[in-house]
Write an enzyme that holds these catalytic residues in place. Sequence first.
Site, PDB file in Angstrom:
ATOM      1  N   CYS A 181      10.646  -1.694  17.119  1.00  5.13           N
ATOM      2  CA  CYS A 181       9.171  -1.104  17.597  1.00  5.13           C
ATOM      3  C   CYS A 181       8.701  -1.321  18.995  1.00  5.13           C
ATOM      4  O   CYS A 181       7.877  -0.785  19.504  1.00  5.13           O
ATOM      5  CB  CYS A 181       8.077  -1.480  16.615  1.00  5.13           C
ATOM      6  N   HIS A 236       0.821  -1.034  19.083  1.00  5.80           N
ATOM      7  CA  HIS A 236       1.832  -0.206  18.313  1.00  5.80           C
ATOM      8  C   HIS A 236       1.134  -0.196  17.192  1.00  5.80           C
ATOM      9  O   HIS A 236       0.007  -0.781  16.622  1.00  5.80           O
ATOM     10  CB  HIS A 236       3.010  -1.364  17.988  1.00  5.80           C
ATOM     11  N   ASN A 283       3.982   4.979  11.121  1.00  2.00           N
ATOM     12  CA  ASN A 283       4.837   4.048  11.987  1.00  2.00           C
ATOM     13  C   ASN A 283       6.123   4.510  12.560  1.00  2.00           C
ATOM     14  O   ASN A 283       6.813   4.868  11.824  1.00  2.00           O
ATOM     15  CB  ASN A 283       5.018   2.648  11.533  1.00  2.00           C
TER      16      ASN A 283
HETATM   17  C1  LIG Z   1       3.223  -3.284   3.874  1.00  2.00           C
HETATM   18  C2  LIG Z   1       1.805  -3.877   3.696  1.00  2.00           C
HETATM   19  C3  LIG Z   1       0.909  -2.294   3.900  1.00  2.00           C
HETATM   20  C4  LIG Z   1       1.510  -4.293   2.400  1.00  2.00           C
HETATM   21  O1  LIG Z   1      -0.134  -4.375   2.216  1.00  2.00           O
HETATM   22  P1  LIG Z   1      -0.349  -5.927   1.457  1.00  2.00           P
HETATM   23  O2  LIG Z   1      -1.875  -5.792   1.368  1.00  2.00           O
HETATM   24  O3  LIG Z   1       0.193  -7.014   1.672  1.00  2.00           O
HETATM   25  O4  LIG Z   1       0.189  -5.473  -0.170  1.00  2.00           O
HETATM   26  P2  LIG Z   1       1.119  -6.361  -0.848  1.00  2.00           P
HETATM   27  O5  LIG Z   1       2.610  -6.308  -0.639  1.00  2.00           O
HETATM   28  O6  LIG Z   1       0.550  -7.704  -1.090  1.00  2.00           O
HETATM   29  O7  LIG Z   1       1.024  -5.527  -2.379  1.00  2.00           O
HETATM   30  C5  LIG Z   1       0.033  -5.631  -3.172  1.00  2.00           C
HETATM   31  C6  LIG Z   1       0.262  -4.697  -4.382  1.00  2.00           C
HETATM   32  O8  LIG Z   1       0.321  -3.390  -4.101  1.00  2.00           O
HETATM   33  C7  LIG Z   1       1.630  -2.952  -4.477  1.00  2.00           C
HETATM   34  N1  LIG Z   1       1.974  -1.932  -3.558  1.00  2.00           N
HETATM   35  C8  LIG Z   1       2.887  -2.118  -2.513  1.00  2.00           C
HETATM   36  N2  LIG Z   1       3.183  -0.910  -2.093  1.00  2.00           N
HETATM   37  C9  LIG Z   1       2.326   0.061  -2.637  1.00  2.00           C
HETATM   38  C10 LIG Z   1       2.289   1.317  -2.469  1.00  2.00           C
HETATM   39  N3  LIG Z   1       2.852   1.969  -1.321  1.00  2.00           N
HETATM   40  N4  LIG Z   1       1.372   2.092  -3.351  1.00  2.00           N
HETATM   41  C11 LIG Z   1       1.021   1.267  -4.271  1.00  2.00           C
HETATM   42  N5  LIG Z   1       1.086   0.324  -4.484  1.00  2.00           N
HETATM   43  C12 LIG Z   1       1.899  -0.530  -3.675  1.00  2.00           C
HETATM   44  C13 LIG Z   1       2.623  -3.872  -4.627  1.00  2.00           C
HETATM   45  O9  LIG Z   1       3.588  -3.937  -5.413  1.00  2.00           O
HETATM   46  C14 LIG Z   1       1.365  -4.958  -5.144  1.00  2.00           C
HETATM   47  O10 LIG Z   1       1.462  -5.125  -6.576  1.00  2.00           O
HETATM   48  P3  LIG Z   1       1.376  -6.378  -7.201  1.00  2.00           P
HETATM   49  O11 LIG Z   1      -0.118  -6.854  -6.862  1.00  2.00           O
HETATM   50  O12 LIG Z   1       1.097  -5.728  -8.883  1.00  2.00           O
HETATM   51  O13 LIG Z   1       2.227  -7.002  -7.205  1.00  2.00           O
HETATM   52  C15 LIG Z   1       1.297  -4.943   4.779  1.00  2.00           C
HETATM   53  O14 LIG Z   1       1.780  -6.017   4.389  1.00  2.00           O
HETATM   54  C16 LIG Z   1       1.913  -4.170   6.079  1.00  2.00           C
HETATM   55  O15 LIG Z   1       1.306  -3.455   6.633  1.00  2.00           O
HETATM   56  N6  LIG Z   1       2.642  -5.140   6.659  1.00  2.00           N
HETATM   57  C17 LIG Z   1       3.093  -4.972   7.934  1.00  2.00           C
HETATM   58  C18 LIG Z   1       4.474  -3.897   7.560  1.00  2.00           C
HETATM   59  C19 LIG Z   1       4.884  -3.655   8.953  1.00  2.00           C
HETATM   60  O16 LIG Z   1       4.463  -3.138   9.943  1.00  2.00           O
HETATM   61  N7  LIG Z   1       6.365  -3.365   8.815  1.00  2.00           N
HETATM   62  C20 LIG Z   1       7.081  -2.824   9.954  1.00  2.00           C
HETATM   63  C21 LIG Z   1       6.859  -3.648  11.271  1.00  2.00           C
HETATM   64  S1  LIG Z   1       7.231  -2.847  12.729  1.00  2.00           S
END
Ligand SMILES: CC(C)(COP(=O)(O)OP(=O)(O)OC[C@H]1O[C@@H](n2cnc3c(N)ncnc32)[C@H](O)[C@@H]1OP(=O)(O)O)[C@@H](O)C(=O)NCCC(=O)NCCS
Length: 355
Positions: free
Chosen positions: A110, A247, A277
Amino acid sequence: MQYATITGWGKCLPPAVLTNHDLATFIETSDEWIKPRTGISQRHISHVDTSALASVAAQRALDAAGLTGADLDMIILATASPDTLIPNIASTVQANVGAHCAAFDINAACSGFLYGLGLASSQIRSGQCQKVLVIGAERLSFYLDWSRRETAVLFGDGAGAVILEATDKAEGVLGYELNNDPAGREILKAGFGTAMDRFDAASLDFYIQFDGQEIFKRAITGMGKLSKQVLAKCQLDKDDVDLVIPHQANERIIDTLVSRMKIDKDKAFVNIANYGNTSAATIPIAICDALEQGRIQPGQTILSCAFGAGLTSAAAVIKWGSRVTPLKTSQAQLPPCDKTGLELVKRAADYFCKR
Ligand SMILES: CC(C)(COP(=O)(O)OP(=O)(O)OC[C@H]1O[C@@H](n2cnc3c(N)ncnc32)[C@H](O)[C@@H]1OP(=O)(O)O)[C@@H](O)C(=O)NCCC(=O)NCCS
């Protein structure tokens, strides 16, 4: 003294759109989960190769600068999802725009576009090149496991490009900082090509995987650190920044970043709702959108920053020149698409969801 200023810009978003509601038809997710957690409402899904998206964005940038491919001294294409590994896809773009110059791909995930912008500006400032095309292009929909909701909802396809040209005026890319933290290599990856045995079925089972919360934290730290470094290098203060083009991986990452830097939230450009993204394509697409919306004005100081797999990070300070409108309206177009976003991902979604 030579400077490298942006004189042309172009984006290419494939027409098919996949909404959060579309995703909810084949994986357990919802708009209510995705939108507040990420800021994303929809993403574009490509019906063509990455190089085709890149070629249209490139031609539009050339037209905006009033140039042809023959004027270019170098093409740098940032991508983590090329349609061919050998040869690079910068050469496909080169053939399509009719350029006769150096052309190569870079993979800094990215952060790739800002890596390319930095390299291009150094080529110009050293006197080696006069006109460089920098592209960010991705078709990440190909790399997704569409049964994994934690990644499937985040990414989209697209391309963006800029033309950098030599100038005597003190404008354009005033400074840039690049970094990579290999300790974070394992927390964001797509395993393609990593299996030693090419006949091992696992070598074909590739998909993007990551530790979302760990990336979330490291993204803010990495972008914040390099942003401060590049501002200091350019002898600027955060209050000198008119616009931040970060980004777009998660709107909450952007909010936290600007709040920690004590920069007014209104100065952050956010367009993640429409595209998700798009990795290396994100920042050049955002530059185009910011120009279209009148958010970039002549002479403004822009801070751009990114992070990605590697874990790479990058930041640049750009002083915009005097022109915010294209010199020529481009006729470059993708071939028509007769499918919806849902139809385009259906085969892959069926395959992954039924395994
Ligand atoms: C991925 C991201 C959105 C997840 O958000 P979060 O608040 O950390 O959520 P979590 O991973 O803790 O998941 C919380 C719950 O939602 C659930 N969940 C995850 N993705 C889901 C989706 N798309 N829809 C519904 N539920 C979802 C999980 O299973 C978890 O359930 P649980 O509590 O029963 O275990 C966030 O961490 C993020 O944006 N990270 C950066 C990722 C990124 O940018 N990657 C590329 C880099 S260039």
